[in-house]
Design an enzyme around this catalytic site. Structure first.
Site, PDB file in Angstrom:
ATOM      1  N   SER A  46      55.886  25.948  19.152  1.00 29.51           N
ATOM      2  CA  SER A  46      56.896  26.075  20.196  1.00 29.51           C
ATOM      3  C   SER A  46      58.281  25.856  19.626  1.00 29.51           C
ATOM      4  O   SER A  46      58.457  25.118  18.637  1.00 29.51           O
ATOM      5  CB  SER A  46      56.644  25.046  21.298  1.00 29.51           C
ATOM      6  OG  SER A  46      57.733  24.961  22.191  1.00 29.51           O
ATOM      7  N   TYR A  50      54.638  17.007  25.045  1.00 30.57           N
ATOM      8  CA  TYR A  50      54.298  18.355  24.592  1.00 30.57           C
ATOM      9  C   TYR A  50      54.995  18.671  23.273  1.00 30.57           C
ATOM     10  O   TYR A  50      54.376  19.193  22.336  1.00 30.57           O
ATOM     11  CB  TYR A  50      54.700  19.371  25.658  1.00 30.57           C
ATOM     12  CG  TYR A  50      54.538  20.812  25.247  1.00 30.57           C
ATOM     13  CD1 TYR A  50      53.288  21.421  25.258  1.00 30.57           C
ATOM     14  CD2 TYR A  50      55.638  21.562  24.842  1.00 30.57           C
ATOM     15  CE1 TYR A  50      53.140  22.755  24.879  1.00 30.57           C
ATOM     16  CE2 TYR A  50      55.510  22.879  24.464  1.00 30.57           C
ATOM     17  CZ  TYR A  50      54.257  23.475  24.485  1.00 30.57           C
ATOM     18  OH  TYR A  50      54.114  24.798  24.104  1.00 30.57           O
TER      19      TYR A  50
END
Length: 264
Positions: free
Chosen positions: A157, A170
């Site tokens: 990400s 996350y």
């Protein structure tokens, strides 16, 4: 990567290869599965719960002339990696195919928004059980079956480059993924297996549709990229396809930024 006899007859740079794509029933995972199949790979469309969506992906791949089959395993549970590969071994044998595979795309993951003061032990367990623990053991177990010269591609990400305090846990989990990528690249070099990470930015999928509900929100997200548009699964799939191909044999241990130049 060595050819696998009997997998399929399609041509392309991945002909004769078998690819396992986790979390492939929708979004980025679906785009990756469809692209690898179009490049000639036999694609194992892994999914956790959405059977209808996974079968839709397989149907679409076959309709386009590719070859794929679905495989269900819920990641994040005890024994998940072993269950995944036991099912894969069985499915390959049932189809009269050689055991083993060549390409592993670790796309499956879970998210969860929480700033530092909102983090709970339960949230950490939820995210790390899939994004880190399952990831590690899927790779560990997969290496007993992956042929030399294979490819491992981890989907990370932009949150490891661009601060995203709204989802601190996350972001941490994806940081762990990128550290694992680096260590494995050196570990697996002698086998000719490359290990790389692809880090998407904002991509239009149903998972994050709630972030683009108005024209103003869409415009704001588009402006993050130097191309002034929101990314699409096909953008990420093309990068993964290159890393899965023989042309990427001299690239390993790398993080490829797939954000469209977001926040440069």
């Amino acid at each position: 990567m060595q050819a696998q006899s009997g997998a399929h007859t399609a041509g392309g740079p991945l002909a004769g290869r078998t690819a396992l794509v986790t979390g492939a029933s929708r979004g980025i995972g679906r785009g990756i599965a469809e692209r690898l199949a179009s490049d000639g790979a036999l694609v194992v469309v892994h999914y956790g719960q959405n059977t209808a969506a996974a079968h839709d992906v397989v149907t679409a791949i076959r309709a386009a002339g590719g070859n794929a089959f679905p495989l269900q395993t819920l990641l994040g549970a005890t024994g998940d990696a072993q269950a995944l590969y036991t099912a894969l071994d069985s499915e390959l044998a049932r189809r009269g195919l050689e055991p083993g595979f060549d390409i592993l795309v670790n796309n499956a993951g879970v998210s969860g928004s929480a700033r530092i003061h909102e983090v709970t032990p339960e949230l950490i367990d939820k995210i790390f059980s899939v994004n880190v623990k399952a990831l590690l053991f899927v790779i560990q177990e997969g290496l007993t079956r992956m042929r030399d010269g294979g490819r491992i591609i981890n989907i990370s990400s932009a949150a490891t480059r661009i601060a995203y305090p709204k989802s601190v846990v996350y972001s941490m989990s994806k940081g762990a993924m990128e550290t694992l990528t680096l260590a494995l690249a050196k570990e697996l070099g002698p086998r000719g297996i490359t290990v790389n990470t692809v880090a998407p930015g904002f991509v239009a999928t149903d998972m994050n549709a709630k972030l683009r509900t108005t024209p103003e929100e869409v415009a704001d997200l588009a402006r993050l990229s130097v191309f002034e548009r929101i990314g699409a699964p096909v953008d990420i799939a093309g990068i993964v396809a290159f890393l899965a191909s023989p042309d990427s044999q001299w690239i390993t241990g790398q993080r490829l930024d797939a954000t469209g130049g977001s926040q440069l």
